[in-house]
Design an enzyme around this catalytic site. Sequence first.
Site, short mmCIF file in Angstrom:
data_model
loop_
_atom_site.label_atom_id
_atom_site.label_comp_id
_atom_site.label_asym_id
_atom_site.label_seq_id
_atom_site.Cartn_x
_atom_site.Cartn_y
_atom_site.Cartn_z
N GLU A 181 0.16 -1.02 5.99
CA GLU A 181 1.20 -0.34 6.75
C GLU A 181 0.98 1.16 6.79
O GLU A 181 1.23 1.82 7.81
CB GLU A 181 2.57 -0.65 6.14
CG GLU A 181 3.75 -0.36 7.05
CD GLU A 181 4.25 1.08 6.99
OE1 GLU A 181 5.03 1.47 7.87
OE2 GLU A 181 3.85 1.82 6.06
N ASP A 212 0.84 -1.21 0.00
CA ASP A 212 0.00 0.00 0.00
C ASP A 212 0.87 1.25 0.00
O ASP A 212 2.01 1.25 0.47
CB ASP A 212 -0.97 0.01 1.19
CG ASP A 212 -0.27 -0.05 2.54
OD1 ASP A 212 0.77 -0.73 2.66
OD2 ASP A 212 -0.77 0.57 3.49
#
Length: 383
Positions: A133, A68
């Site tokens: 994250e 991400d």
Amino acid sequence: MEKTLALACELIRRRSVTPDDAGCQALMMERLTALGFSCTPLRFGEVDNFWAERGNAGPILVFAGHTDVVPTGPPEQWHTPPFEPTLVDGSLYGRGAADMKGSLAAMLIACEEFVAEHPDHPGRIGFLITADEEGDAVNGTVKVMQHLQQQNKAIDWCLVGEPSSSASLGDVIKNGRRGSLGAVLTVRGIQGHIAYPQLADNPIHRALPALEALVAEVWDEGNEFFPPTSMQISNIHAGTGATNVIPGTVQVLFNFRFSTEVTEDELRRRTEAILDAHGLDYELRWVLSGQPFLTASGALVAATVASIGAVTGLEPELSTAGGTSDGRFIAPTGAQVVELGPINATIHKLNEVVLAADLPRLAAIYRGVMECLLLGQAADKAD
């Protein structure tokens, strides 16, 4: 196009704004499966993660990272479209180029080269990849680690691909991180007319001396690996919107970035003692984002330092500076953890960029760590 660079471009094209993976993990698992890895997709809530493992016995070196990325910001303010990887004068532009799709590409290429040369390598290689994250980090690495513990799987060494480098590739290794403890403080008073303060109790006035004491407090002196613990106020909010009203409450947001010299419980106790000493009517809500962790020395640090020296000629600095990382979920299990990745000057910014030539060099460093740890372990046993 050089293969590490080409793979980084493939990953950048996928619009994986947190917590959307956008197919990055499927691409990674396809290539890992072709190498003989056993891949296990792990979806928690709305978050995609996966665990991959190659080898049947011996210590395991795990590459950890995230697919991400943060939002781009205004696309029109980028020099090039953020999800169209673009090479300009030897630099690769695109969201995630440095944080951390360049690292993911380097990990994969390093493994492909290592396995091609050592198909029956000793030890094991693992991948722990999340798409959570950059977001809330509640359904990502922390949940994967819980899953691994339930499976009685332990990690010996973990190399996290966070962009650790400062001025040149490999000049800084993160061998630990400070803890992060946040707080929401609400101080209560009595609302009233600003012209009749004797009939009210201004919570702002009451809170300020206590806040000054918190800011002035020396929480610890740090140590050789960590700077002194820092307490910072990030927001103060009060008022009704009218200029003639003393508010009934004031809310203060503050955060500790703390070293291994002080504990979370100690920070809470000392903070509450200061607030109590000032006679405040208050409510305090604590949010622990992560404990400090440190890999002061060991095989992983030594292998990473040696591989950086072999590829770049640099002797890296060991650092615990910066924000938190997913290493905070891995280190408490007893794993040795270091972070190594590209230059971090443009992460989360407009026009995120990485030097194209650094990506194959990063792959070479990662491969060197594998050779040192896995092949070195075998050599040690032979001796």
